[in-house]
Design an enzyme around this catalytic site. Sequence first.
Site, mmCIF file in Angstrom:
data_model
loop_
_atom_site.group_PDB
_atom_site.id
_atom_site.type_symbol
_atom_site.label_atom_id
_atom_site.label_comp_id
_atom_site.label_asym_id
_atom_site.label_seq_id
_atom_site.Cartn_x
_atom_site.Cartn_y
_atom_site.Cartn_z
ATOM 1 C CD GLU A 103 -2.789 -1.111 2.498
ATOM 2 O OE1 GLU A 103 -4.024 -0.973 2.392
ATOM 3 O OE2 GLU A 103 -2.192 -1.256 3.577
ATOM 4 C CE1 TYR B 224 -17.277 24.883 -4.663
ATOM 5 C CE2 TYR B 224 -18.791 25.922 -3.140
ATOM 6 C CZ TYR B 224 -18.377 25.671 -4.426
ATOM 7 O OH TYR B 224 -19.054 26.218 -5.487
ATOM 8 C CE LYS C 78 -6.723 1.341 2.716
ATOM 9 N NZ LYS C 78 -6.001 0.413 3.610
ATOM 10 C CG LEU D 74 -8.020 4.628 5.961
ATOM 11 C CD1 LEU D 74 -9.309 4.103 5.353
ATOM 12 C CD2 LEU D 74 -7.325 5.578 5.012
ATOM 13 C CD GLU D 75 -8.702 3.776 12.112
ATOM 14 O OE1 GLU D 75 -9.393 2.769 12.357
ATOM 15 O OE2 GLU D 75 -7.739 3.751 11.315
#
Length: 169
Positions: free
Chosen positions: A68, A100, A146, A119-120
């Site tokens: 990854e 934005y 993901k 990811l946290e």
Amino acid sequence: MRAATARALWQCHPTCTALLSLQQSVRSASLWGSTAQTQSPDTKPRSPDYIHLKGLVFHGYHGVLPEENLLGQKFVVDATLFVDLLKAGQSDNVHDTVSYADVYRHIKTVMEGQPHKLLESVAERLASEILNDYHQVQGLHVHIKKPHVAVTGVVESLGIEITRYRTQS
């Protein structure tokens, strides 16, 4: 007589009693058919306003597996910013809101930047930086997915969601 019987039946249940009370107070306040009023800028909004950024797709190198970090993978981000949009809505001035486009670039920099194992951790960094850099944002909800995960089985995506608020200092 029918109305009295119906009212007696409705009063048997606490939820129905509350609804009857609310209906009576609304009628007595003459709100039926009235036009909605916008709150003045010096009062807090009753419900939050949102800026949504949905389906943002990035190629990043986050993950626990060495593959990854080496090859990277696709990530999909949805972010909802909690912002009072009243002033911007009244002024029609871009300086009274959160751009934005700027937030998108910020998310892109984090998602395509320094790799994180979890990811946290990526979501916490996004939340922290957005709250620090955009003073109008009072809170946000971040969802990172993901879509191509190395797991046995068929999945649309795996991911995490966090909600964070500005702390009062």
